[in-house]
Design a protein around this motif. Sequence first.
Motif, mmCIF file in Angstrom:
data_model
loop_
_atom_site.group_PDB
_atom_site.id
_atom_site.type_symbol
_atom_site.label_atom_id
_atom_site.label_comp_id
_atom_site.label_asym_id
_atom_site.label_seq_id
_atom_site.Cartn_x
_atom_site.Cartn_y
_atom_site.Cartn_z
ATOM 1 N N LEU A 40 0.823 -1.212 0.000
ATOM 2 C CA LEU A 40 0.000 0.000 0.000
ATOM 3 C C LEU A 40 0.861 1.268 0.000
ATOM 4 O O LEU A 40 1.859 1.358 0.710
ATOM 5 N N GLY A 41 0.447 2.234 -0.807
ATOM 6 C CA GLY A 41 1.079 3.552 -0.805
ATOM 7 C C GLY A 41 0.092 4.565 -1.372
ATOM 8 O O GLY A 41 -0.155 4.583 -2.577
ATOM 9 N N ILE A 42 -0.502 5.370 -0.521
ATOM 10 C CA ILE A 42 -1.543 6.306 -0.955
ATOM 11 C C ILE A 42 -0.978 7.728 -0.934
ATOM 12 O O ILE A 42 -0.575 8.222 0.116
ATOM 13 N N ASN A 99 -6.325 16.127 -8.931
ATOM 14 C CA ASN A 99 -7.595 16.857 -8.997
ATOM 15 C C ASN A 99 -8.156 17.120 -7.602
ATOM 16 O O ASN A 99 -8.745 18.179 -7.351
ATOM 17 N N SER A 100 -7.967 16.169 -6.700
ATOM 18 C CA SER A 100 -8.432 16.355 -5.319
ATOM 19 C C SER A 100 -7.648 17.479 -4.646
ATOM 20 O O SER A 100 -8.220 18.329 -3.949
ATOM 21 N N ALA A 101 -6.337 17.472 -4.857
ATOM 22 C CA ALA A 101 -5.486 18.449 -4.170
ATOM 23 C C ALA A 101 -5.786 19.875 -4.618
ATOM 24 O O ALA A 101 -5.680 20.812 -3.822
ATOM 25 N N LEU A 135 -7.839 16.879 5.448
ATOM 26 C CA LEU A 135 -8.569 16.076 6.438
ATOM 27 C C LEU A 135 -8.150 14.609 6.385
ATOM 28 O O LEU A 135 -8.032 13.945 7.427
ATOM 29 N N VAL A 136 -7.903 14.106 5.186
ATOM 30 C CA VAL A 136 -7.436 12.719 5.055
ATOM 31 C C VAL A 136 -6.071 12.559 5.733
ATOM 32 O O VAL A 136 -5.819 11.569 6.427
ATOM 33 N N HIS A 137 -5.196 13.539 5.542
ATOM 34 C CA HIS A 137 -3.892 13.473 6.218
ATOM 35 C C HIS A 137 -4.060 13.507 7.736
ATOM 36 O O HIS A 137 -3.367 12.798 8.466
ATOM 37 N N GLU A 138 -4.996 14.342 8.194
ATOM 38 C CA GLU A 138 -5.254 14.401 9.632
ATOM 39 C C GLU A 138 -5.736 13.038 10.137
ATOM 40 O O GLU A 138 -5.300 12.555 11.185
ATOM 41 N N ALA A 139 -6.615 12.417 9.372
ATOM 42 C CA ALA A 139 -7.131 11.093 9.739
ATOM 43 C C ALA A 139 -6.005 10.058 9.760
ATOM 44 O O ALA A 139 -5.939 9.205 10.653
ATOM 45 N N ALA A 140 -5.113 10.147 8.777
ATOM 46 C CA ALA A 140 -4.007 9.193 8.713
ATOM 47 C C ALA A 140 -3.087 9.355 9.919
ATOM 48 O O ALA A 140 -2.663 8.368 10.535
ATOM 49 N N PHE A 173 -0.013 6.353 4.122
ATOM 50 C CA PHE A 173 -0.544 7.569 3.514
ATOM 51 C C PHE A 173 0.595 8.590 3.461
ATOM 52 O O PHE A 173 1.279 8.818 4.464
ATOM 53 N N HIS A 174 0.786 9.206 2.298
ATOM 54 C CA HIS A 174 1.915 10.117 2.111
ATOM 55 C C HIS A 174 1.428 11.451 1.566
ATOM 56 O O HIS A 174 0.455 11.506 0.799
ATOM 57 N N GLU A 175 2.129 12.517 1.923
ATOM 58 C CA GLU A 175 1.789 13.846 1.426
ATOM 59 C C GLU A 175 2.526 14.129 0.128
ATOM 60 O O GLU A 175 3.691 13.780 -0.020
ATOM 61 N N GLY A 176 1.826 14.755 -0.809
ATOM 62 C CA GLY A 176 2.429 15.081 -2.098
ATOM 63 C C GLY A 176 1.641 14.439 -3.227
ATOM 64 O O GLY A 176 1.162 13.307 -3.109
#
Length: 306
Positions: free
Chosen positions: A209-211, A216-218, A227-232, A240-243
């Motif tokens: 896994l690597g999300i 388009n979302s960003a 919010l997804v990053h906060e949840a992660a 879950f990764h930023e970028g």
Amino acid sequence: MAWARGGAVVMLVLGLFGASCADDAGAVDGARALERVKRQVAFGPRISGTPGNTAAREWIAAEAARLGGRVETQAFIDTIGGKPVPLANVIARFGPTTGRRIALYAHFDTRPWSDMATDPAEKALPVPGANDAGSGVAVLLEVAELMKQRAPKVGVDLVFLDGEDMGRPTEPDEYCRGSRGYALRLPLVGDDARPVAGFLFDMVGDKDLGIWDEGNSATRATNLVDLVHEAARATGARHFHEGIKYTLIDDHVPLLDAGLPAVDIIDFDYPAWHTPRDLPDQVSAESLAEVSRVAAWIVFKSSLAK
Ligand SMILES: [Zn+2]
């Protein structure tokens, strides 16, 4: 010492009620989610307009109803590639019947062809669809399991979308027809008012896994990506990764076009994508559990859930 006194009161309250509110609605179960992936693959290809698709949809609707959802099937005829195709989304509503709602989305149909297969003989075969799309459905039903144990404070719509994956690669408008039809048919006001935020789960079961952020979302739902990053972070989700890594046409695009905020949660680094090898052995219970915990945090603990 007012603080200490206040603290003691808070602890007492938690002590009295901790059993019911300490951990929201119990734990997600990755093994159960993986079984649901296998169950979907066992239906055979779930190509829109075929018996396998109908069987999977009826199973999803029955599961969602058994878990306490108020289930509606949204059926309509669309035209894809010049041919009429019957599509049917399943919407399962949980929590309050009025007020603010959020939505979790996943498509349940599977691709008719394995166009990414390297062996030419395999290109005409249907995709078994363990990860694409069994994984997203399994995550949504895992959240339903938790909502059966404790109703969310905010209205939560689980939306199982048909008709995502019938597009020819050169025809982007042939994809995501279920989400397009869903958005077109949502009432503007009322008890099934439009969700204020949406979270799309697609290809989220890869054992490797690597999300990453989807482009388009960003750019179009930045706050939901945050919010997804906060949840992660809150759930210790390590994959879950930023970028931004990919910018994709997926079911969130017609939603965004219709003014419905939505973020695509997707692991697009999947070697078995659109091949006959998209089978349950490519999916892991651990990955499904990690993503399900993120989804459950959004439903029960995020700022949207209050
Ligand atoms: Zn696909």
